[in-house]
Design a protein around this motif. Structure first.
Motif, PDB file in Angstrom:
ATOM      1  N   ARG A 139       0.843  -1.140  -0.038  1.00  0.00           N
ATOM      2  CA  ARG A 139      -0.001  -0.036  -0.087  1.00  0.00           C
ATOM      3  C   ARG A 139       0.891   1.309  -0.037  1.00  0.00           C
ATOM      4  N   PRO A 140       0.393   2.254  -0.690  1.00  0.00           N
ATOM      5  CA  PRO A 140       1.327   3.671  -0.618  1.00  0.00           C
ATOM      6  C   PRO A 140       1.601   4.088   0.578  1.00  0.00           C
ATOM      7  N   ALA A 141       0.994   4.009   1.520  1.00  0.00           N
ATOM      8  CA  ALA A 141       1.104   4.553   2.801  1.00  0.00           C
ATOM      9  C   ALA A 141       2.234   3.742   3.511  1.00  0.00           C
ATOM     10  N   PHE A 142       2.171   2.299   3.388  1.00  0.00           N
ATOM     11  CA  PHE A 142       3.257   1.570   3.934  1.00  0.00           C
ATOM     12  C   PHE A 142       4.628   1.817   3.254  1.00  0.00           C
ATOM     13  N   CYS A 143       4.423   2.112   1.796  1.00  0.00           N
ATOM     14  CA  CYS A 143       5.845   2.356   1.191  1.00  0.00           C
ATOM     15  C   CYS A 143       6.399   3.536   1.700  1.00  0.00           C
ATOM     16  N   ALA A 144       5.750   4.671   1.839  1.00  0.00           N
ATOM     17  CA  ALA A 144       6.165   5.927   2.014  1.00  0.00           C
ATOM     18  C   ALA A 144       7.056   5.600   3.414  1.00  0.00           C
ATOM     19  N   GLU A 145       6.429   4.950   4.394  1.00  0.00           N
ATOM     20  CA  GLU A 145       7.092   4.747   5.639  1.00  0.00           C
ATOM     21  C   GLU A 145       8.269   3.841   5.659  1.00  0.00           C
ATOM     22  N   PHE A 146       8.177   2.836   4.836  1.00  0.00           N
ATOM     23  CA  PHE A 146       9.365   2.011   4.857  1.00  0.00           C
ATOM     24  C   PHE A 146      10.360   2.411   4.159  1.00  0.00           C
ATOM     25  N   GLU A 147      10.346   3.620   3.305  1.00  0.00           N
ATOM     26  CA  GLU A 147      11.413   4.088   2.511  1.00  0.00           C
ATOM     27  C   GLU A 147      12.165   4.991   3.602  1.00  0.00           C
ATOM     28  N   LYS A 148      11.537   5.705   4.514  1.00  0.00           N
ATOM     29  CA  LYS A 148      12.353   6.258   5.338  1.00  0.00           C
ATOM     30  C   LYS A 148      13.431   5.472   6.180  1.00  0.00           C
ATOM     31  N   ARG A 149      13.141   4.053   6.578  1.00  0.00           N
ATOM     32  CA  ARG A 149      14.009   3.257   7.123  1.00  0.00           C
ATOM     33  C   ARG A 149      14.689   2.300   6.329  1.00  0.00           C
ATOM     34  N   ILE A 150      14.365   2.063   5.168  1.00  0.00           N
ATOM     35  CA  ILE A 150      14.915   1.075   4.087  1.00  0.00           C
ATOM     36  C   ILE A 150      15.154   1.949   2.878  1.00  0.00           C
ATOM     37  N   HIS A 151      16.196   2.465   2.855  1.00  0.00           N
ATOM     38  CA  HIS A 151      16.552   3.385   1.603  1.00  0.00           C
ATOM     39  C   HIS A 151      16.457   2.621   0.372  1.00  0.00           C
ATOM     40  N   GLY A 152      15.771   2.530  -0.737  1.00  0.00           N
ATOM     41  CA  GLY A 152      15.777   1.817  -1.728  1.00  0.00           C
ATOM     42  C   GLY A 152      14.731   0.657  -1.805  1.00  0.00           C
ATOM     43  N   TRP A 153      13.770   0.994  -0.845  1.00  0.00           N
ATOM     44  CA  TRP A 153      12.472  -0.126  -0.923  1.00  0.00           C
ATOM     45  C   TRP A 153      12.067   0.110  -2.102  1.00  0.00           C
ATOM     46  N   HIS A 154      11.889   1.420  -2.748  1.00  0.00           N
ATOM     47  CA  HIS A 154      11.254   1.406  -3.948  1.00  0.00           C
ATOM     48  C   HIS A 154      11.712   0.333  -5.147  1.00  0.00           C
ATOM     49  N   TYR A 155      12.929   0.162  -5.028  1.00  0.00           N
ATOM     50  CA  TYR A 155      13.535  -0.975  -6.060  1.00  0.00           C
ATOM     51  C   TYR A 155      12.724  -2.249  -6.092  1.00  0.00           C
ATOM     52  N   ARG A 156      11.818  -2.449  -5.316  1.00  0.00           N
ATOM     53  CA  ARG A 156      11.157  -3.702  -5.520  1.00  0.00           C
ATOM     54  C   ARG A 156      10.006  -3.362  -6.655  1.00  0.00           C
ATOM     55  N   THR A 157       9.812  -1.919  -7.075  1.00  0.00           N
ATOM     56  CA  THR A 157       8.897  -1.751  -8.036  1.00  0.00           C
ATOM     57  C   THR A 157       9.454  -1.561  -9.636  1.00  0.00           C
ATOM     58  N   MET A 158      10.809  -2.198  -9.653  1.00  0.00           N
ATOM     59  CA  MET A 158      11.518  -2.306 -10.887  1.00  0.00           C
ATOM     60  C   MET A 158      10.816  -3.469 -11.750  1.00  0.00           C
ATOM     61  N   VAL A 159      10.036  -4.123 -11.247  1.00  0.00           N
ATOM     62  CA  VAL A 159       9.409  -5.370 -12.005  1.00  0.00           C
ATOM     63  C   VAL A 159       8.191  -5.229 -11.614  1.00  0.00           C
TER      64      VAL A 159
END
Length: 214
Positions: A139-159
């Motif tokens: 969910r977008p809200a979780f992704c935004a929060e995870f990115e704060k502590r897990i730099h590069g979380w958004h790499y999951r969306t490369m596929v």
């Protein structure tokens, strides 16, 4: 090395993965997704009608609900599920899924154990928003929060996100987001047809036992 902890902190720093899987792999994967899920929707039409009736009898509310998730390249889409919670389950906002969740209905608990609630996502797969195998969309809200502590979380969306993935067949509800993301990036770097088939077989095992992560 895909991930490391920054000195003196619990922030996880992820290295950008090299995306595996060439044109041939992507063509075969997409063809298999469309054919298998299209046929499944036809074969499961009557069982889905029975599931819908059971949901309606147990609690009020819609049979199928949609939820915003983050897809490939950060695109937001609606993921479909059979409703497994009471209709007022998230009046206080989104919460991370847990193994023993009081918001879940009795039949909903059974559906979650057997992954029946995920069946409507076959339509997401046919539409091309998801694949059978890939990192689970969050969910977008979780992704935004995870990115704060897990730099590069958004790499999951490369596929393209998946109905099931390496993280889902490797651990259970106790896996932390920082553990799941490392498995997701490992999949992205090493994905191939044989790996996808192995995860599909392991997913069938998870469905039969009711164990594993969501």
């Amino acid at each position: 090395m895909l991930a490391k902890l920054l000195p003196g902190d619990d922030v996880l720093e992820l290295a950008e993965p090299n995306v595996a899987g060439g044109l041939g792999y992507r063509f075969v994967k997409r063809a298999f997704d469309v054919v298998s899920c299209g046929c499944a929707l036809i074969v499961l039409a009557i069982p889905m009608a029975i599931i819908a009736a059971k949901i309606k009898l147990e609690s009020s509310g819609p049979v199928i609900y949609s939820q915003r998730r983050v897809g490939k390249d950060g695109k937001i889409f609606n993921v479909y599920k059979f409703r497994s919670m009471y209709t007022d389950a998230e009046t206080r906002g989104a919460r991370w899924a847990a193994g023993d969740d009081p918001r879940v209905t009795p039949f909903g608990k059974f559906m979650r154990e057997k992954r029946i609630d995920e069946i409507p996502q076959f339509w997401n797969i046919v539409k091309g928003e998801m694949s059978l195998i890939g990192p689970r969309p969050e969910r977008p809200a979780f992704c935004a929060e995870f990115e704060k502590r897990i730099h590069g979380w958004h790499y999951r969306t490369m596929v393209t996100p998946g109905l099931s993935g390496l993280a889902q067949v490797t651990g259970g509800y106790d896996l932390l987001p920082k553990e799941k993301v490392v498995l997701d990036l490992e999949y992205i770097e090493h994905r191939l047809i044989a790996m996808d088939l192995k995860i599909i077989l392991k997913t069938l095992g998870v469905v039969s036992t009711g164990e594993g992560a969501r």
